[in-house]
Design an enzyme around this catalytic site. Structure first.
Site, mmCIF file in Angstrom:
data_model
loop_
_atom_site.group_PDB
_atom_site.id
_atom_site.type_symbol
_atom_site.label_atom_id
_atom_site.label_comp_id
_atom_site.label_asym_id
_atom_site.label_seq_id
_atom_site.Cartn_x
_atom_site.Cartn_y
_atom_site.Cartn_z
ATOM 1 N N ASP A 142 2.070 2.775 3.260
ATOM 2 C CA ASP A 142 1.355 4.283 2.897
ATOM 3 C C ASP A 142 2.110 5.083 2.555
ATOM 4 O O ASP A 142 1.504 6.361 2.702
ATOM 5 C CB ASP A 142 0.402 4.318 4.002
ATOM 6 C CG ASP A 142 -0.704 5.179 3.674
ATOM 7 O OD1 ASP A 142 -1.319 5.409 2.538
ATOM 8 O OD2 ASP A 142 -1.301 6.180 4.348
ATOM 9 N N HIS A 200 0.853 -1.311 -0.025
ATOM 10 C CA HIS A 200 -0.016 -0.224 0.089
ATOM 11 C C HIS A 200 0.907 1.301 -0.016
ATOM 12 O O HIS A 200 1.529 1.670 1.111
ATOM 13 C CB HIS A 200 -0.959 0.023 1.274
ATOM 14 C CG HIS A 200 -1.911 1.035 1.276
ATOM 15 N ND1 HIS A 200 -3.104 1.112 0.778
ATOM 16 C CD2 HIS A 200 -1.890 2.554 1.579
ATOM 17 C CE1 HIS A 200 -3.781 2.149 0.788
ATOM 18 N NE2 HIS A 200 -3.168 3.078 1.262
ATOM 19 N N CYS A 201 0.894 1.783 -1.041
ATOM 20 C CA CYS A 201 1.788 3.241 -1.357
ATOM 21 C C CYS A 201 1.199 3.796 -2.515
ATOM 22 O O CYS A 201 0.360 3.381 -3.266
ATOM 23 C CB CYS A 201 3.219 2.805 -1.252
ATOM 24 S SG CYS A 201 3.769 1.491 -2.622
ATOM 25 N N HIS A 202 1.494 5.111 -2.682
ATOM 26 C CA HIS A 202 1.020 5.851 -3.573
ATOM 27 C C HIS A 202 2.070 6.808 -4.360
ATOM 28 O O HIS A 202 3.138 6.901 -3.801
ATOM 29 C CB HIS A 202 0.181 6.941 -3.063
ATOM 30 C CG HIS A 202 -0.937 6.599 -2.093
ATOM 31 N ND1 HIS A 202 -2.075 5.917 -2.225
ATOM 32 C CD2 HIS A 202 -0.965 6.459 -0.742
ATOM 33 C CE1 HIS A 202 -2.769 5.577 -1.491
ATOM 34 N NE2 HIS A 202 -2.030 6.135 -0.165
ATOM 35 N N TYR A 220 -11.876 1.536 1.300
ATOM 36 C CA TYR A 220 -11.491 2.471 2.260
ATOM 37 C C TYR A 220 -12.729 3.008 3.362
ATOM 38 O O TYR A 220 -13.565 3.727 2.529
ATOM 39 C CB TYR A 220 -10.411 3.566 1.880
ATOM 40 C CG TYR A 220 -9.681 4.038 2.733
ATOM 41 C CD1 TYR A 220 -9.450 3.659 4.078
ATOM 42 C CD2 TYR A 220 -9.040 5.243 2.821
ATOM 43 C CE1 TYR A 220 -8.597 4.295 5.161
ATOM 44 C CE2 TYR A 220 -8.554 6.250 3.600
ATOM 45 C CZ TYR A 220 -8.172 5.442 4.797
ATOM 46 O OH TYR A 220 -7.514 6.374 5.729
ATOM 47 N N ARG A 256 -10.628 0.679 -6.535
ATOM 48 C CA ARG A 256 -10.594 1.107 -5.120
ATOM 49 C C ARG A 256 -11.762 1.957 -4.813
ATOM 50 O O ARG A 256 -12.023 2.759 -5.875
ATOM 51 C CB ARG A 256 -9.448 1.948 -4.742
ATOM 52 C CG ARG A 256 -9.356 2.467 -3.187
ATOM 53 C CD ARG A 256 -8.504 3.371 -2.946
ATOM 54 N NE ARG A 256 -7.754 3.357 -1.586
ATOM 55 C CZ ARG A 256 -7.422 4.307 -0.999
ATOM 56 N NH1 ARG A 256 -7.172 5.301 -1.694
ATOM 57 N NH2 ARG A 256 -7.180 4.202 0.459
ATOM 58 N N ASN A 258 -2.226 13.288 4.347
ATOM 59 C CA ASN A 258 -3.097 13.989 5.501
ATOM 60 C C ASN A 258 -2.706 13.417 6.832
ATOM 61 O O ASN A 258 -3.537 13.506 7.829
ATOM 62 C CB ASN A 258 -4.387 13.437 4.985
ATOM 63 C CG ASN A 258 -5.001 13.674 3.755
ATOM 64 O OD1 ASN A 258 -4.931 15.141 3.502
ATOM 65 N ND2 ASN A 258 -5.475 12.844 2.949
ATOM 66 N N HIS A 262 -6.309 -0.459 6.056
ATOM 67 C CA HIS A 262 -5.690 -0.100 7.273
ATOM 68 C C HIS A 262 -6.886 -0.653 8.311
ATOM 69 O O HIS A 262 -7.178 -0.036 9.320
ATOM 70 C CB HIS A 262 -6.051 1.538 7.402
ATOM 71 C CG HIS A 262 -5.463 2.029 6.162
ATOM 72 N ND1 HIS A 262 -4.015 1.536 5.440
ATOM 73 C CD2 HIS A 262 -5.444 3.318 5.502
ATOM 74 C CE1 HIS A 262 -3.747 2.478 4.553
ATOM 75 N NE2 HIS A 262 -4.566 3.580 4.708
ATOM 76 N N THR A 313 -7.054 9.522 -3.719
ATOM 77 C CA THR A 313 -8.117 10.500 -4.365
ATOM 78 C C THR A 313 -7.672 12.022 -4.906
ATOM 79 O O THR A 313 -8.417 12.331 -5.658
ATOM 80 C CB THR A 313 -9.193 10.688 -2.561
ATOM 81 O OG1 THR A 313 -8.289 11.529 -1.891
ATOM 82 C CG2 THR A 313 -9.812 9.636 -2.649
HETATM 83 C C1 0GY Z 1 -4.389 6.375 2.460
HETATM 84 C C2 0GY Z 1 -5.072 7.242 3.358
HETATM 85 C C3 0GY Z 1 -5.477 8.344 3.072
HETATM 86 C C4 0GY Z 1 -5.771 9.154 1.717
HETATM 87 C C5 0GY Z 1 -6.152 8.421 0.642
HETATM 88 O O1 0GY Z 1 -6.791 8.395 -1.507
HETATM 89 C C6 0GY Z 1 -6.501 9.090 -0.502
HETATM 90 O O2 0GY Z 1 -6.284 10.142 -0.652
HETATM 91 O O3 0GY Z 1 -6.227 7.151 0.669
HETATM 92 C C7 0GY Z 1 -6.255 9.285 4.452
HETATM 93 O O4 0GY Z 1 -6.068 10.360 4.180
HETATM 94 O O5 0GY Z 1 -6.479 8.559 5.493
HETATM 95 O O6 0GY Z 1 -4.476 5.183 2.590
HETATM 96 O O7 0GY Z 1 -3.535 6.849 1.605
#
Ligand code: 0GY
Length: 296
Positions: free
Chosen positions: A251, A32-34, A158, A125, A256, A182, A78
């Site tokens: 993550d 889980h990473c972005h 989520y 997702r 945030n 999570h 997001t």
């Molecule tokens: C995460 C958690 C968050 C954000 C997002 O897609 C997102 O913007 O998932 C969060 O703000 O809790 O897993 O990255």
């Protein structure tokens, strides 16, 4: 450099994470990473609720190597909405060592889904966290679920713990493997054997298609770094109860976070506390993610 202005108070990812003392097994997956942007190449979505710092694929691969991991699962965040370009670009550059979870709209074409599959996407997702997205009508999600099932993909959900009772029946009606981000965001000030977390454990126990990421102590903890001890009993309970259906992730770049920025090395050092045997760690970090993301 991004051409977007960060949300005020935004915490950038840790510039120099520690080298973890715990060495993960060969082939470990950060599931889980972005990637964020860079915003001048991959603009953030107009409907986003926050504007992050840039967090590029090359910075992510460097972190992977630094932490002793081999592979990544990139999850669409997001801030990029349903434009998966940054994610796809990262997947294509990863030489097979990354897979993805995309966000799609109901009007996505079969050709677009196939192109995502070709790039390494293996899931979609659905995000129900109210501060991150506007409420999603369920019917289009069901439609998407049935379409992606044909590709052998799964659904990542989520949500926050207080919303699980209302969403429970919808979740259990989904036709694919469903991966919960999570641990469903438990309130770790409540007891691990209390009614709230019990509902999440029931969801996992009674639905064998449900998996959980035992991630994000930095988001859930009241105690904070470096040990995040108040989160450990929750994650350990999930790992020990469902050892074949758990995943772990950093993550990174930790969107945030408000109180502190996590040191990713500290997060890796928690793993032996939530998965106390070699066998559990092998499943959590290698066998389970490989089964879900690298079967083809
Ligand atoms: C995460 C958690 C968050 C954000 C997002 O897609 C997102 O913007 O998932 C969060 O703000 O809790 O897993 O990255």
């Amino acid at each position: 450099m991004s051409r977007f202005e960060k949300t005020p108070g935004w915490l950038d990812w840790h510039p120099a994470p520690s080298i973890p003392g715990y060495i993960p097994p060969v082939g470990a997956v950060d599931a889980h990473c972005h990637v964020f942007g860079p915003g001048d190449i991959f603009p953030f979505a107009p409907e986003r609720k926050y504007t992050p710092c840039d967090a590029s694929k090359d910075q992510l691969w460097a972190l992977r190597d630094h932490l002793g991991f081999s592979r990544n699962v990139l999850v669409q965040a997001t801030c990029h909405g349903a434009d998966n370009s940054a994610l796809v670009d990262a997947l294509k550059s990863a030489e097979g060592m990354a897979r993805g979870v995309a966000t799609v709209k109901p009007q996505v074409t079969d050709a677009e889904l196939q192109a995502l599959d070709d790039a390494g996407v293996r899931g979609v997702r659905f995000n129900f966290v109210k501060r991150l997205v506007d409420a999603l009508p369920k019917e289009p999600l069901v439609e998407i679920a049935h379409r992606i099932k044909k590709l052998g993909w799964h659904i990542v959900i989520y949500f926050e713990a207080q919303d699980l009772p209302e969403l429970y029946d919808f979740f259990t009606s989904l036709p694919t493997i469903v991966v919960v981000d999570h641990m469903g965001r438990p309130d770790v000030f409540s007891p691990v054997d209390g009614p709230e977390f019990e509902l999440f454990l029931k969801l996992m126990a009674e639905n064998e298609n449900f998996w959980s990421k035992v991630s994000c102590p930095e988001r859930l903890s009241g105690e904070g770094p470096p040990h995040y001890s108040d989160v450990i009993p929750f994650a350990r309970k999930v790992v020990e109860s469902f050892p074949d259906r758990v995943l772990w992730g950093t993550d990174w770049p930790h969107p945030n976070l408000k109180s502190h920025m996590a040191d990713d090395g500290h997060l890796v050092d928690i793993i032996p506390h939530i998965a106390p045997t070699n066998e559990l760690r092998q499943k959590l970090l290698v066998d389970n993610p490989m089964k879900l993301y690298w079967k083809k």
